[in-house]
Design a protein around this motif. Structure first.
Motif, short mmCIF file in Angstrom:
data_model
loop_
_atom_site.label_atom_id
_atom_site.label_comp_id
_atom_site.label_asym_id
_atom_site.label_seq_id
_atom_site.Cartn_x
_atom_site.Cartn_y
_atom_site.Cartn_z
N ILE A 95 0.86 -1.19 0.00
CA ILE A 95 0.00 0.00 0.00
C ILE A 95 0.89 1.24 0.00
O ILE A 95 1.90 1.28 0.68
CB ILE A 95 -0.87 0.05 1.28
CG1 ILE A 95 -1.86 -1.09 1.28
CG2 ILE A 95 -1.59 1.37 1.38
CD1 ILE A 95 -2.79 -1.06 2.46
N ARG A 99 -16.84 6.12 6.88
CA ARG A 99 -17.07 5.47 5.58
C ARG A 99 -17.83 6.39 4.63
O ARG A 99 -18.12 6.03 3.51
CB ARG A 99 -17.88 4.17 5.78
CG ARG A 99 -17.10 2.98 6.27
CD ARG A 99 -17.34 2.61 7.71
NE ARG A 99 -18.68 2.44 8.15
CZ ARG A 99 -19.06 2.72 9.41
NH1 ARG A 99 -18.20 3.19 10.29
NH2 ARG A 99 -20.31 2.52 9.79
N GLY A 101 -12.91 0.32 8.82
CA GLY A 101 -13.45 0.59 7.50
C GLY A 101 -12.91 1.87 6.89
O GLY A 101 -13.31 2.28 5.81
N TYR A 126 -2.84 2.00 11.51
CA TYR A 126 -3.14 0.98 10.49
C TYR A 126 -3.93 -0.20 11.05
O TYR A 126 -4.82 -0.72 10.39
CB TYR A 126 -1.87 0.49 9.82
CG TYR A 126 -1.22 1.53 8.94
CD1 TYR A 126 -1.66 1.76 7.64
CD2 TYR A 126 -0.15 2.29 9.40
CE1 TYR A 126 -1.07 2.71 6.83
CE2 TYR A 126 0.46 3.25 8.60
CZ TYR A 126 0.00 3.45 7.31
OH TYR A 126 0.58 4.39 6.52
N ALA A 143 -7.43 1.09 11.42
CA ALA A 143 -8.06 1.33 10.12
C ALA A 143 -8.51 0.02 9.47
O ALA A 143 -9.54 -0.04 8.80
CB ALA A 143 -7.10 2.09 9.20
N ALA A 144 -7.74 -1.04 9.69
CA ALA A 144 -8.08 -2.33 9.09
C ALA A 144 -9.41 -2.84 9.61
O ALA A 144 -10.07 -3.66 8.98
CB ALA A 144 -6.98 -3.34 9.39
N GLY A 204 -10.74 3.68 4.70
CA GLY A 204 -9.95 3.17 3.59
C GLY A 204 -8.88 4.13 3.10
O GLY A 204 -8.66 4.21 1.90
N PRO A 235 -18.59 -5.83 7.76
CA PRO A 235 -18.39 -4.37 7.77
C PRO A 235 -19.09 -3.71 8.96
O PRO A 235 -20.01 -4.29 9.54
CB PRO A 235 -19.01 -3.93 6.44
CG PRO A 235 -19.87 -5.04 5.98
CD PRO A 235 -19.36 -6.29 6.61
N TYR A 260 -5.71 10.72 3.58
CA TYR A 260 -6.57 11.35 4.57
C TYR A 260 -6.21 12.85 4.63
O TYR A 260 -7.08 13.73 4.63
CB TYR A 260 -6.32 10.65 5.90
CG TYR A 260 -7.19 11.01 7.07
CD1 TYR A 260 -8.05 12.10 7.07
CD2 TYR A 260 -7.13 10.22 8.22
CE1 TYR A 260 -8.82 12.39 8.18
CE2 TYR A 260 -7.89 10.51 9.33
CZ TYR A 260 -8.73 11.60 9.31
OH TYR A 260 -9.48 11.90 10.42
N THR A 312 -4.86 5.95 3.58
CA THR A 312 -3.56 6.06 4.26
C THR A 312 -3.51 7.46 4.87
O THR A 312 -4.31 8.33 4.49
CB THR A 312 -2.40 5.93 3.26
OG1 THR A 312 -2.49 7.04 2.34
CG2 THR A 312 -2.44 4.64 2.48
#
Lengths: 426, 431
Positions: free
Chosen positions: B5, B277, B391, B384, B387-388, B393, B243, B399, B395
């Protein structure tokens, strides 16, 4: 600037003392985005008695903290926090017993931020009205501390352990003492202890060291001014006047602070060595790898909130441990008994080597924190020791020193216990 | 599978060690320490919250080779003062349980000595080699950790600000998993038996996805090689994490409680349809900072600085669920005027009374903290690994670009979507 590379730690530090007497220390961290600068004076809440320009002053308790709040005010209604914020920087300050620190962290506009930090701390601007208004805010802060068991338990402990040392008085002062603070008193304290000669600028990050020194010269000027001279009238025996202090508050579990009053170690390498010896002694006596910790934990007398170490403040020192316990008295008795055993029998060579390796590794790891590193560097600088020399100092410490320290310090007559009980149990 | 990523300076390698056993590696040689986290990922439920909160502390009490706390600490001392701590996270609907290791980088060890290898080995031991008695964990370990956890929960009331915040969320989000206490309830913890705890754990090892995160100087393949023997055979019956869902709120209203305190705590809970999201996420973050996120916020500048109504005030945006809370430390008799003033400041945002300075300050504050994400192993892991699950999405760089692009109208639109739901007030006892 003077450049020193510390191979053991993979660190490079630049130092200079400017014409105005200010010490500048830059820890260069290449490849990092964050930059942090501390601008400190070794003036804290306990320094209420001093002489300046031939005159003696005795100022109200809480003045160092009050001054810290008011220094953020600037002429022409300028708002320092907003100026930092517009550059994406965060600024704040704190007052301790023997030090006041102003700092900012940023990722961009570093030089402008540094200029602003130096400018606002060196520009006293107080009016009758603004000083009066601050009373409400500090009163609320005092109220907040009155509800914080951690603050209350330590203030009670210090009050019981010391007879004249001003650590007895909370850093914030009291609602009564802060009412005596006037703009004139604040100006006097600023003149006495915010002279460049009395201060330290410590910076960490990927910055240009000489540019930092140049900015400090430009903002603060080159003139050297005489600083105030602290009076330390306090006289302390190592025996504690009161061995137990108790109070009830809105807490869930009884909590305690247990401390052993030590003689003041002064400053310089010998003092820092003593501090490291004391920390190792604390580890041997009640650290997580000690037999005492295991026993108390398994008996349910302590839990994972338990911990401790050596605390020093200008003019006093103590070996302190704290935590939650249903029977703090039993913890105290067990610590005293185990201290006597260790003082008599000492600790094994293998155990000592492992403890040293662990302490050294933890200190190295903590260098990843910009804030902890900057703070330690400042605190040790005030104590006239180069913090980054700690690996060499650790290597020199012998296990007999730990034994001797415990023999000197873990005694009934210099032991003090502060307990807070839940209201319901009182 | 290896996925990289980010095209910039920093890359994360994602390695699927086994199905649903994911290793994320952030290789970086700048740090003096590395970190390694191991998390079992489950859903936050009333039944599971308590045992998941308890488990890591029990695992940390002993292994086959290190039968007690003392030998565990001695082992960590030998690893140059490494530390292993319980890791229990709540991220929206998810709850994780596991361990977090911090350890000195190999380059500072004595010549020929290594830290990462024995650290990983020890992590494996802590996870999979607990002493067992009649199919359960040792009763002595379980009982003492139960009482420690209960006292940790009970001690939350020592911090009155946190206590008030928790009480507010509990009431406001009552039908949602977000209203459940993070560490379970004392009565649920009391009821946990050593055999049931071990059974729940062994079951989770098979049915929960496993997330492992490493930050440090070792290459990803090496970390994968060290971890593979530990996680082989785990998570075989697991399904991917579902989700995140939207917030279900309880009955709106006001709640006042009394305690023996000097200062009152006022806590107000707002809802917003905007989550991490949705499109307007970056604008909502800017609004939160501008409204109550720091020393330059409207709340701090007006309620504290201008009106001297409180010492502390600030807002928090829970972006996974779409909740904003405002809390203030105040005098008991000022509750109504502080409440009014907080709403007045929100109204100012709704009416577009936002200066360019305020907007810039909020955007800059967010960008600055995002830029510094990569400056410490802890913040890298935190960003990270969370974030995983949440949800989110993006970096930190993506952001940041989103934050930089936020316009005033978008911030105003976010403010207009905030609705006051519940007010909680903690006051002194009436005598």
């Amino acid at each position: 600037m003077n450049k020193t590379h510390y191979r053991d730690l993979d660190e490079t530090v630049y130092r200079i003392t400017l014409e105005n007497g200010l010490d500048v220390v830059v820890i260069r961290r290449e490849g990092f985005t964050k930059k942090l600068a501390y601008f400190i004076t070794d003036f804290g809440s306990i320094h209420t008695d001093f002489t300046l320009e031939g005159r003696e002053y005795h100022v109200p308790a809480g003045v160092a903290h009050y001054l810290e709040h008011k220094l953020f005010d600037m002429p022409d209604g300028r708002d320092v926090s907003a100026e930092f914020a517009s550059m994406g920087a965060m600024t704040n300050a704190f007052t301790g017993y023997d030090m006041t620190a102003y700092y900012f962290s940023c990722t961009e506009h570093f030089e402008k931020c540094l200029r602003l930090l130096l400018e606002f701390v060196s520009t006293p601007y107080f009016t009758e009205e603004s000083v009066r208004k601050e009373q409400g805010i500090i009163d609320q802060e005092i109220g907040m501390n009155a509800d914080s068991p951690d603050s209350v338990i330590f203030d009670n402990l210090a009050g019981a352990m010391y007879t004249s040392h001003p650590i007895r008085v909370p850093i914030l002062g009291t609602s009564e003492s802060i009412r005596e603070i006037t703009p004139e008193i604040l100006y006097t304290c600023h003149r006495a202890f915010y002279t460049p000669e009395n201060m330290l600028l410590c910076i960490i990050g990927d910055v240009e060291p000489t540019a930092c020194a140049d900015i400090a010269r430009q903002v603060l000027g080159t003139e050297r001014r005489e600083a105030g001279r602290k009076l330390r009238p306090w006289q302390e025996e190592t025996a504690v006047p009161t061995a137990l202090t108790e109070e009830s508050m809105e807490v869930a579990m009884p909590m305690f602070n247990l401390a052993f009053k030590c003689r003041d170690g002064g400053i310089g390498e010998a003092a820092i060595r003593r501090e490291m010896v004391a920390d190792l002694a604390a580890e041997a006596l009640f650290g997580e790898s000690s037999s005492l910790y295991l026993r108390l934990y398994e008996e349910g007398l302590i839990d994972s909130s338990f911990g401790g170490g050596f605390e020093t403040v200008d003019g006093c020192a103590m070996l302190l441990c704290s935590g939650d316990s249903r029977d703090a008295g039993a913890v105290r008795d067990a610590v005293l008994a185990q201290g006597e055993i260790l003082a008599r029998e000492g600790i094994g060579q293998e155990e000592f080597a492992r403890m040293k390796r662990s302490a050294l590794g933890r200190r190295i790891r903590s260098l990843d924190s910009f804030d902890a590193t900057c703070y330690r560097l400042c605190a040790y600088h005030v104590a006239k020791f180069d913090y980054f020399d700690f690996p060499a100092l650790y290597r020199q410490i012998r296990r007999e020193e730990i034994q001797a320290f415990l023999g000197e310090v873990i005694r009934q007559d210099n032991c003090c216990l502060s307990v807070i009980y839940p209201v319901k149990e009182a | 599978m290896t996925l990289i990523i980010g095209k910039e300076l920093f890359t994360i390698e994602i390695i699927e060690l086994f199905p649903n056993v994911t290793l994320r590696c952030f290789r970086d040689t700048r740090f003096k320490q590395g970190c390694l986290s191991f998390q079992l990922v489950g859903q936050m439920t009333a039944q599971d919250a308590a045992w998941r909160a308890l488990l890591p502390s029990v695992l940390l009490r002993g292994t086959g080779r290190c039968p007690d706390l003392r030998t565990i600490t001695q082992r960590l001392d030998t690893l140059y003062g490494a530390s292993v701590s319980p890791l229990v996270r709540r991220v929206g609907d998810c709850q994780t349980t596991g361990l977090y290791c911090s350890f000195m980088d190999d380059r500072f060890a004595l010549p020929g000595d290594r830290v990462l290898d024995p650290m990983t080995e020890f992590l494996g031991e802590l996870l999979l080699d607990s002493p067992v008695e009649q199919e359960g964990f040792l009763p002595a370990f379980v009982e003492s950790e139960k009482s420690n956890l209960i006292s940790t929960i009970e001690c939350e009331r020592n911090d009155k600000r946190l206590y008030a915040q928790n009480r507010l969320l509990e009431r406001m989000c009552a039908p949602d998993s977000f209203g459940l206490p993070r560490l379970g309830r004392p009565e649920q913890i009391r009821a946990i038996e050593p055999i049931a705890l071990r059974r729940s754990y062994l079951d989770a090892l098979q049915t929960n996805p496993i997330h492992i995160f490493y930050v440090g100087s070792a290459p990803a393949e090496e970390v994968a090689r060290l971890l593979a023997p530990i996680v082989r055979g785990l998570s075989k019956k697991s399904v991917p994490v579902p989700p995140q869902s939207g917030l279900e709120t309880g009955v709106p209203g006001e709640l006042t409680e009394e305690m023996d305190v000097t200062q009152g705590k006022l806590c107000m809970g707002f809802t917003t349809p905007i989550t991490n999201r949705t499109e307007e996420f970056a604008a909502m973050q800017v609004l939160n900072v501008l409204f109550g996120g720091g020393m330059t916020s409207k709340l701090f500048q007006n309620v504290r600085e201008k009106l001297s109504l409180c010492y502390s005030i600030g807002s928090v945006y829970y972006s996974v669920k779409g909740v904003v809370t405002v809390s203030a430390g105040i005098d008991f008799d000022r509750k109504d005027c502080v409440r009014e003033e907080i709403l007045h400041q929100l109204d100012a945002c709704c009416r577009g009374h936002i200066s360019q300075t305020e907007l810039t300050a909020a955007r800059e504050a967010l960008c600055s903290s995002l830029r510094a994400t990569h400056d410490s192993p802890g913040s890298i892991e935190g960003y990270y690994a969370t974030a995983a699950l949440s949800g989110l999405g993006m970096t930190p760089e993506q952001y940041m670009h989103a934050v930089e692009a936020v316009k005033k109208e978008q911030v105003v639109s976010c403010a207009r979507q905030m609705e006051l739901h519940t007010t909680y007030f903690l006051r002194g006892e009436s005598r």
